[in-house]
Motif scaffolding. Sequence first.
Motif, mmCIF file in Angstrom:
data_model
loop_
_atom_site.group_PDB
_atom_site.id
_atom_site.type_symbol
_atom_site.label_atom_id
_atom_site.label_comp_id
_atom_site.label_asym_id
_atom_site.label_seq_id
_atom_site.Cartn_x
_atom_site.Cartn_y
_atom_site.Cartn_z
ATOM 1 N N ILE A 3 -16.757 18.234 -39.422
ATOM 2 C CA ILE A 3 -16.690 19.595 -39.951
ATOM 3 C C ILE A 3 -15.237 19.968 -40.206
ATOM 4 O O ILE A 3 -14.323 19.416 -39.592
ATOM 5 C CB ILE A 3 -17.346 20.627 -39.010
ATOM 6 C CG1 ILE A 3 -16.594 20.709 -37.677
ATOM 7 C CG2 ILE A 3 -18.804 20.326 -38.793
ATOM 8 C CD1 ILE A 3 -16.987 21.897 -36.833
ATOM 9 N N THR A 4 -15.052 20.894 -41.126
ATOM 10 C CA THR A 4 -13.723 21.434 -41.399
ATOM 11 C C THR A 4 -13.732 22.905 -41.037
ATOM 12 O O THR A 4 -14.632 23.650 -41.426
ATOM 13 C CB THR A 4 -13.340 21.264 -42.879
ATOM 14 O OG1 THR A 4 -13.333 19.862 -43.187
ATOM 15 C CG2 THR A 4 -11.962 21.847 -43.155
ATOM 16 N N ILE A 5 -12.732 23.305 -40.293
ATOM 17 C CA ILE A 5 -12.577 24.687 -39.851
ATOM 18 C C ILE A 5 -11.399 25.272 -40.607
ATOM 19 O O ILE A 5 -10.314 24.687 -40.627
ATOM 20 C CB ILE A 5 -12.299 24.751 -38.337
ATOM 21 C CG1 ILE A 5 -13.402 24.027 -37.567
ATOM 22 C CG2 ILE A 5 -12.131 26.194 -37.878
ATOM 23 C CD1 ILE A 5 -12.974 23.550 -36.205
ATOM 24 N N MET A 7 -8.770 28.420 -40.914
ATOM 25 C CA MET A 7 -8.223 29.525 -40.138
ATOM 26 C C MET A 7 -7.125 30.206 -40.944
ATOM 27 O O MET A 7 -6.138 29.564 -41.317
ATOM 28 C CB MET A 7 -7.649 29.024 -38.808
ATOM 29 C CG MET A 7 -7.018 30.110 -37.964
ATOM 30 S SD MET A 7 -6.147 29.480 -36.498
ATOM 31 C CE MET A 7 -7.491 28.796 -35.557
ATOM 32 N N ILE A 23 -10.152 25.589 -30.100
ATOM 33 C CA ILE A 23 -10.730 24.526 -30.933
ATOM 34 C C ILE A 23 -10.470 23.164 -30.301
ATOM 35 O O ILE A 23 -11.365 22.318 -30.223
ATOM 36 C CB ILE A 23 -10.178 24.607 -32.368
ATOM 37 C CG1 ILE A 23 -10.653 25.905 -33.033
ATOM 38 C CG2 ILE A 23 -10.597 23.376 -33.184
ATOM 39 C CD1 ILE A 23 -9.945 26.262 -34.308
ATOM 40 N N GLN A 26 -12.938 22.045 -27.447
ATOM 41 C CA GLN A 26 -14.362 21.821 -27.706
ATOM 42 C C GLN A 26 -14.760 20.392 -27.379
ATOM 43 O O GLN A 26 -13.973 19.462 -27.523
ATOM 44 C CB GLN A 26 -14.688 22.119 -29.176
ATOM 45 C CG GLN A 26 -14.417 23.539 -29.597
ATOM 46 C CD GLN A 26 -15.194 24.547 -28.779
ATOM 47 O OE1 GLN A 26 -16.413 24.434 -28.637
ATOM 48 N NE2 GLN A 26 -14.499 25.525 -28.233
ATOM 49 N N TRP A 31 -13.668 16.943 -36.112
ATOM 50 C CA TRP A 31 -13.355 18.125 -36.920
ATOM 51 C C TRP A 31 -11.957 18.021 -37.497
ATOM 52 O O TRP A 31 -11.140 17.218 -37.037
ATOM 53 C CB TRP A 31 -13.474 19.404 -36.102
ATOM 54 C CG TRP A 31 -12.692 19.402 -34.812
ATOM 55 C CD1 TRP A 31 -13.180 19.144 -33.565
ATOM 56 C CD2 TRP A 31 -11.293 19.651 -34.637
ATOM 57 N NE1 TRP A 31 -12.182 19.204 -32.632
ATOM 58 C CE2 TRP A 31 -11.005 19.521 -33.261
ATOM 59 C CE3 TRP A 31 -10.250 19.953 -35.491
ATOM 60 C CZ2 TRP A 31 -9.721 19.694 -32.741
ATOM 61 C CZ3 TRP A 31 -8.967 20.127 -34.968
ATOM 62 C CH2 TRP A 31 -8.721 19.997 -33.607
ATOM 63 N N LEU A 33 -8.940 20.944 -38.760
ATOM 64 C CA LEU A 33 -8.565 22.353 -38.783
ATOM 65 C C LEU A 33 -7.537 22.557 -39.891
ATOM 66 O O LEU A 33 -6.468 21.945 -39.876
ATOM 67 C CB LEU A 33 -7.988 22.783 -37.438
ATOM 68 C CG LEU A 33 -7.406 24.190 -37.351
ATOM 69 C CD1 LEU A 33 -8.446 25.258 -37.686
ATOM 70 C CD2 LEU A 33 -6.809 24.432 -35.962
#
Length: 75
Positions: A3-5, A7, A23, A26, A31, A33
């Motif tokens: 996944i890509t977060i 911010m 983050i 977790q 992931w 960021l």
Amino acid sequence: MSITIAMNTYNNAKTVAEAIESILAQSFTDWKLSIIDANSSDITLEICERYSSLDRRITVSKSSSRQSWVESTCQ
């Protein structure tokens, strides 16, 4: 599954490290960021860049305005 977060930051020097640490803490580790700094005038960008230098999953870019990531990518 990765996944890509995304911010957004703007003058969040007091809280951005806590958000990034959350983050990092977790249990899910696959992931990336993507931090977009909206031309902060405090040390927010420097804090984000420090984390980016320590973890290759974190990238930082600087916007030349306070426009949000969503606004800038949906034009």
